[in-house]
Design a protein around this motif. Structure first.
Motif, PDB file in Angstrom:
ATOM      1  N   SER A 324      43.540  20.644  11.653  1.00 50.06           N
ATOM      2  CA  SER A 324      43.567  19.132  11.522  1.00 50.06           C
ATOM      3  C   SER A 324      44.796  18.478  12.231  1.00 50.06           C
ATOM      4  O   SER A 324      45.968  19.058  12.349  1.00 50.06           O
ATOM      5  CB  SER A 324      43.897  18.925   9.975  1.00 50.06           C
ATOM      6  OG  SER A 324      42.883  19.326   9.302  1.00 50.06           O
ATOM      7  N   LEU A 325      44.463  17.474  13.252  1.00 43.59           N
ATOM      8  CA  LEU A 325      45.506  16.597  13.710  1.00 43.59           C
ATOM      9  C   LEU A 325      45.661  15.333  13.213  1.00 43.59           C
ATOM     10  O   LEU A 325      44.915  14.520  13.535  1.00 43.59           O
ATOM     11  CB  LEU A 325      45.183  16.461  15.582  1.00 43.59           C
ATOM     12  CG  LEU A 325      45.947  16.175  16.356  1.00 43.59           C
ATOM     13  CD1 LEU A 325      47.022  17.091  16.274  1.00 43.59           C
ATOM     14  CD2 LEU A 325      45.328  15.931  17.660  1.00 43.59           C
ATOM     15  N   LEU A 326      46.855  15.402  12.737  1.00 42.36           N
ATOM     16  CA  LEU A 326      47.249  14.252  11.727  1.00 42.36           C
ATOM     17  C   LEU A 326      48.357  13.481  12.615  1.00 42.36           C
ATOM     18  O   LEU A 326      48.951  13.837  13.143  1.00 42.36           O
ATOM     19  CB  LEU A 326      47.802  14.459  10.489  1.00 42.36           C
ATOM     20  CG  LEU A 326      46.929  15.588   9.698  1.00 42.36           C
ATOM     21  CD1 LEU A 326      47.735  15.975   8.511  1.00 42.36           C
ATOM     22  CD2 LEU A 326      45.610  14.982   9.269  1.00 42.36           C
ATOM     23  N   THR A 327      48.301  11.826  12.220  1.00 40.77           N
ATOM     24  CA  THR A 327      49.062  11.011  12.781  1.00 40.77           C
ATOM     25  C   THR A 327      49.265   9.877  11.674  1.00 40.77           C
ATOM     26  O   THR A 327      48.481   9.474  10.916  1.00 40.77           O
ATOM     27  CB  THR A 327      48.561  10.343  14.174  1.00 40.77           C
ATOM     28  OG1 THR A 327      49.483   9.576  15.029  1.00 40.77           O
ATOM     29  CG2 THR A 327      47.376   9.764  13.756  1.00 40.77           C
ATOM     30  N   TYR A 328      50.862   9.593  11.885  1.00 37.61           N
ATOM     31  CA  TYR A 328      51.269   8.418  11.004  1.00 37.61           C
ATOM     32  C   TYR A 328      52.475   7.679  11.938  1.00 37.61           C
ATOM     33  O   TYR A 328      53.113   8.299  12.417  1.00 37.61           O
ATOM     34  CB  TYR A 328      51.860   8.970   9.943  1.00 37.61           C
ATOM     35  CG  TYR A 328      52.562   7.840   8.814  1.00 37.61           C
ATOM     36  CD1 TYR A 328      51.673   6.875   8.332  1.00 37.61           C
ATOM     37  CD2 TYR A 328      54.006   7.802   9.255  1.00 37.61           C
ATOM     38  CE1 TYR A 328      52.450   5.723   7.637  1.00 37.61           C
ATOM     39  CE2 TYR A 328      54.764   6.584   8.418  1.00 37.61           C
ATOM     40  CZ  TYR A 328      53.799   5.466   7.812  1.00 37.61           C
ATOM     41  OH  TYR A 328      54.488   4.661   7.180  1.00 37.61           O
ATOM     42  N   SER A 329      52.206   6.492  11.987  1.00 44.03           N
ATOM     43  CA  SER A 329      53.217   5.524  12.694  1.00 44.03           C
ATOM     44  C   SER A 329      53.535   4.575  11.692  1.00 44.03           C
ATOM     45  O   SER A 329      52.864   3.776  11.038  1.00 44.03           O
ATOM     46  CB  SER A 329      52.727   4.834  13.783  1.00 44.03           C
ATOM     47  OG  SER A 329      53.615   4.104  14.474  1.00 44.03           O
ATOM     48  N   ASP A 330      55.051   4.454  11.430  1.00 41.67           N
ATOM     49  CA  ASP A 330      55.660   3.311  10.722  1.00 41.67           C
ATOM     50  C   ASP A 330      55.203   2.115  11.217  1.00 41.67           C
ATOM     51  O   ASP A 330      55.476   1.545  12.121  1.00 41.67           O
ATOM     52  CB  ASP A 330      57.130   3.590  10.753  1.00 41.67           C
ATOM     53  CG  ASP A 330      57.927   2.713   9.554  1.00 41.67           C
ATOM     54  OD1 ASP A 330      57.143   1.688   9.031  1.00 41.67           O
ATOM     55  OD2 ASP A 330      59.076   2.913   9.307  1.00 41.67           O
ATOM     56  N   PRO A 331      54.492   1.213  10.151  1.00 39.43           N
ATOM     57  CA  PRO A 331      53.987  -0.103  10.728  1.00 39.43           C
ATOM     58  C   PRO A 331      55.299  -1.028  11.046  1.00 39.43           C
ATOM     59  O   PRO A 331      55.080  -2.002  11.639  1.00 39.43           O
ATOM     60  CB  PRO A 331      53.351  -0.625   9.560  1.00 39.43           C
ATOM     61  CG  PRO A 331      53.692   0.229   8.219  1.00 39.43           C
ATOM     62  CD  PRO A 331      54.171   1.237   8.787  1.00 39.43           C
ATOM     63  N   ASP A 332      56.553  -0.742  10.606  1.00 35.88           N
ATOM     64  CA  ASP A 332      57.740  -1.698  10.943  1.00 35.88           C
ATOM     65  C   ASP A 332      58.425  -1.410  12.286  1.00 35.88           C
ATOM     66  O   ASP A 332      59.275  -1.989  12.670  1.00 35.88           O
ATOM     67  CB  ASP A 332      58.821  -1.419   9.952  1.00 35.88           C
ATOM     68  CG  ASP A 332      58.093  -1.967   8.465  1.00 35.88           C
ATOM     69  OD1 ASP A 332      57.358  -3.081   8.449  1.00 35.88           O
ATOM     70  OD2 ASP A 332      58.539  -1.288   7.384  1.00 35.88           O
ATOM     71  N   ILE A 333      57.522  -0.398  12.950  1.00 32.59           N
ATOM     72  CA  ILE A 333      58.420  -0.271  14.464  1.00 32.59           C
ATOM     73  C   ILE A 333      57.684  -1.399  15.426  1.00 32.59           C
ATOM     74  O   ILE A 333      56.752  -1.591  15.415  1.00 32.59           O
ATOM     75  CB  ILE A 333      57.807   1.196  14.782  1.00 32.59           C
ATOM     76  CG1 ILE A 333      58.342   2.233  14.070  1.00 32.59           C
ATOM     77  CG2 ILE A 333      58.506   1.490  16.207  1.00 32.59           C
ATOM     78  CD1 ILE A 333      57.862   3.652  14.468  1.00 32.59           C
ATOM     79  N   PRO A 334      58.985  -2.102  15.890  1.00 33.77           N
ATOM     80  CA  PRO A 334      58.468  -3.057  16.917  1.00 33.77           C
ATOM     81  C   PRO A 334      58.375  -2.441  18.075  1.00 33.77           C
ATOM     82  O   PRO A 334      58.332  -1.137  18.471  1.00 33.77           O
ATOM     83  CB  PRO A 334      59.784  -3.809  17.005  1.00 33.77           C
ATOM     84  CG  PRO A 334      61.019  -2.973  16.781  1.00 33.77           C
ATOM     85  CD  PRO A 334      60.470  -1.598  15.845  1.00 33.77           C
ATOM     86  N   GLN A 335      57.757  -3.348  19.194  1.00 29.80           N
ATOM     87  CA  GLN A 335      57.663  -2.799  20.375  1.00 29.80           C
ATOM     88  C   GLN A 335      59.132  -2.519  21.082  1.00 29.80           C
ATOM     89  O   GLN A 335      59.895  -3.294  21.199  1.00 29.80           O
ATOM     90  CB  GLN A 335      57.078  -3.981  21.317  1.00 29.80           C
ATOM     91  CG  GLN A 335      56.465  -3.759  22.617  1.00 29.80           C
ATOM     92  CD  GLN A 335      55.816  -4.754  23.451  1.00 29.80           C
ATOM     93  OE1 GLN A 335      56.407  -5.997  23.604  1.00 29.80           O
ATOM     94  NE2 GLN A 335      54.755  -4.667  23.923  1.00 29.80           N
ATOM     95  N   VAL A 336      59.070  -1.543  21.833  1.00 32.87           N
ATOM     96  CA  VAL A 336      60.472  -1.011  22.159  1.00 32.87           C
ATOM     97  C   VAL A 336      60.257  -0.689  23.716  1.00 32.87           C
ATOM     98  O   VAL A 336      59.213  -0.537  24.415  1.00 32.87           O
ATOM     99  CB  VAL A 336      60.730   0.539  21.683  1.00 32.87           C
ATOM    100  CG1 VAL A 336      61.114   0.196  20.070  1.00 32.87           C
ATOM    101  CG2 VAL A 336      59.359   1.468  21.561  1.00 32.87           C
ATOM    102  N   TYR A 337      61.359  -0.540  24.450  1.00 31.14           N
ATOM    103  CA  TYR A 337      61.592  -0.365  25.833  1.00 31.14           C
ATOM    104  C   TYR A 337      62.060   0.863  26.316  1.00 31.14           C
ATOM    105  O   TYR A 337      63.187   1.458  25.787  1.00 31.14           O
ATOM    106  CB  TYR A 337      62.684  -1.490  26.218  1.00 31.14           C
ATOM    107  CG  TYR A 337      62.611  -1.730  27.468  1.00 31.14           C
ATOM    108  CD1 TYR A 337      61.450  -2.193  28.414  1.00 31.14           C
ATOM    109  CD2 TYR A 337      63.688  -1.451  28.542  1.00 31.14           C
ATOM    110  CE1 TYR A 337      61.654  -2.623  29.589  1.00 31.14           C
ATOM    111  CE2 TYR A 337      63.554  -1.669  29.792  1.00 31.14           C
ATOM    112  CZ  TYR A 337      62.725  -2.129  30.395  1.00 31.14           C
ATOM    113  OH  TYR A 337      62.728  -2.613  31.674  1.00 31.14           O
TER     114      TYR A 337
END
Length: 541
Positions: A324-337
């Motif tokens: 199983s290849l799982l993924t999660y990204s915090d929705p509060d992360i802004p666009q970064v440089y």
């Protein structure tokens, strides 16, 4: 040192009194060396010494007073004796007060006082007290005993003087011997100092010579390392070029009308070639990182999109192993440089390793917002697996180049041992930190910590020179795609930031095509990506 040795001359014939006198002499001898230092400032020692004298005063004076009172000694001697006792007690109290107020007292003064007490009280007054008590016991009246003993006072004092003179002579002999020993020790110290100084000079010469040798060895090692990196880079680059032809013809062979057996063989050629190409690419990138030839090209991106790209790239391999290849990204992360291509490479390395060393379970990729303040965002990218794990004693070798935890000829997992080293070097180049937590049989967790800029404007068109350079890079990139040249992969990495600015989703699709060597489809996607876009006209200006 021994200030006054105890002798029979101190005896009065009264056992209790003599024992107490001996205690006082022992106390003086034990303290003589420190008292001779003039000022006593060791609070604990000074307090113990004065407490001992106070205890002596209380016990000794009450003992003698009781003896004289019970046997009815003449009142004149009793009063004189009590006055002497009071003087001793006042002197001890004065020293105790001096210690409490000043934190120190005069040791020489105390030594002199105790010496006088020995001479004029113990050897004088106590001797006369003992003789009077003995005379009373023999039948003389108190007055008669007083007159009898006081008449021989001069003789008693003379005996006291003889004892003191003998004590002083012994003390002088001890001091002379100690002085001789000190002279011998000083001579030995001077000889040792001379030897030490000579050794120090020789040591300085040895250190200077060794430093020169180490500097020379360091320079030679650095030259060797640079030569090695150039060699690795050159060889890897030269080998990648023919590998492009092998892969291209293998793909054509697989897609042609040939028997199934030959098609399977073509697939094996493709698989082996891709594996070799990946290893050569690792070596090439490592040599560039070691030589400092890798420059960061920063652009805005969303970590969520980055993780999606990684999952798309790794999905096929994970599915083949039924993981199983799982993924999660915090929705509060802004666009970064950041340089997203390098960061993607680092995460892909971690995910690829996790899949390689995991037989059952899952591999999870996540991005968490750790902190956000002003124009900075602290982000943690995590790759977790349920694989074989890494023993604690071997974890220190993880990020060393060409190190493999299983280096035997029959090892199960293949590779040149550069993956994690590349990952660590990339993260270091990006100004981040890479950590690992692992237990054998329970899997591993790799974490990348980065502090990235947010809410800042960035453009590829800050000056005309940048635009012309980008135009040339795009033309060269398309030319490489037209000729199915494997160097198109590196060219794409250099242009990733630009494409991501144009269209992040389409750039993700383009990345997958290039990773699969589908260069003809990739060329069509590049043309579509640039066709009619507002930025295209700006590039051509």
């Amino acid at each position: 040192m021994t200030f006054m040795a105890w002798s029979e001359d101190y005896l009065t014939g009264i056992a209790t009194v003599d024992e107490q006198h001996k205690t006082l002499v022992d106390m003086i001898n034990a303290s003589a060396s420190l008292l001779a230092a003039d000022c006593i400032t060791t609070d604990n020692y000074a307090t113990q010494l004065l407490d001992g004298l106070v205890n002596y005063v209380s016990l000794h004076f009450s003992t003698e007073d009781k003896l004289m009172t019970e046997q009815g000694i003449d009142i004149r001697h009793l009063q004189h004796h009590r006055t002497a006792h009071q003087g001793f007690a006042k002197q001890v109290e004065f020293l105790r007060q001096e210690l409490d107020e000043n934190g120190q007292f005069n040791g020489v003064k105390l030594l002199r006082f105790l010496s006088n007490w020995l001479a004029f009280h113990i050897l004088g007054e106590d001797q006369r007290m003992a003789k009077q008590l003995k005379a009373i016991e023999q039948g003389h009246g108190p007055e008669q005993a007083y007159e009898l003993i006081e008449g021989s006072k001069a003789e008693i004092l003379q005996n006291a003087n003889d004892v003191l003179v003998n004590a002083l002579v012994n003390l002088f002999s001890q001091m002379t011997e100690q002085n001789r020993c000190l002279i011998e020790k000083n001579l030995k110290i001077e000889a040792a100092n001379a030897e030490l100084e000579n050794y120090q000079k020789n040591l300085e010469q040895l250190v200077a010579a060794r430093t020169a040798e180490l500097t020379q060895a360091k320079n030679a090692a650095e030259l060797s390392a640079r030569a090695k990196n150039r060699f690795l880079g050159t060889v890897s680059h030269e080998l990648l070029t023919p590998m492009n032809a092998i892969l291209g013809f293998a793909h054509l062979l697989e897609q042609s009308d040939i028997p199934q057996k030959h098609r399977e063989q073509a697939k094996r050629i493709i698989s082996a070639s891709e594996q070799l190409t990946a290893q050569l690419s690792e070596i090439l990138q490592f040599s560039r990182l070691e030589a400092g030839d890798v420059e960061t090209i920063n652009s805005f991106f969303l970590p969520q999109v980055l993780l999606e790209q990684v999952v798309e790239f790794q999905y096929k391999v994970a599915k083949h192993k039924e993981l199983s290849l799982l993924t999660y990204s915090d929705p509060d992360i802004p666009q970064v440089y950041c340089d997203v291509r390098l960061l993607r490479d680092a995460i892909n390395i971690l995910v690829n390793n996790a899949i390689k060393f995991t037989e059952h379970g899952f591999v999870a990729i996540s991005a968490q917002l750790i902190k956000q303040e002003d124009n900075k965002a602290g982000i943690c990218f995590e790759v977790k697996d349920t694989g074989i794990g890494i023993p604690l004693e071997k974890q220190k070798y993880l990020f060393q180049a060409f190190e493999q935890l299983d280096s035997t000829s029959t090892r199960r997992y293949q590779g040149v041992g550069l993956g994690l080293t590349l990952c660590a070097r990339i993260i270091d180049l990006l100004g981040g930190q890479l950590t690992v937590e692992s237990q054998p049989g329970k899997g591993s967790v790799f974490k990348i910590y980065l502090d990235l800029d947010i809410n800042k404007t960035a453009s590829y068109f800050n000056n005309p020179q940048d635009s012309r350079s980008l135009t040339i890079q795009l033309d060269e990139f398309k030319e490489l795609l037209r000729h199915d040249n494997i160097e198109a992969k590196q060219a794409f990495r250099n242009l990733y930031g630009f494409f991501n600015t144009v269209d992040a989703q389409m750039t993700s699709e383009l990345a997958l095509l290039i990773e699969r060597y589908e260069f003809d489809l990739a060329l069509a996607r590049v043309e579509k990506l640039l066709d009619g876009h507002e930025l295209t006209s700006r590039v051509s200006e």
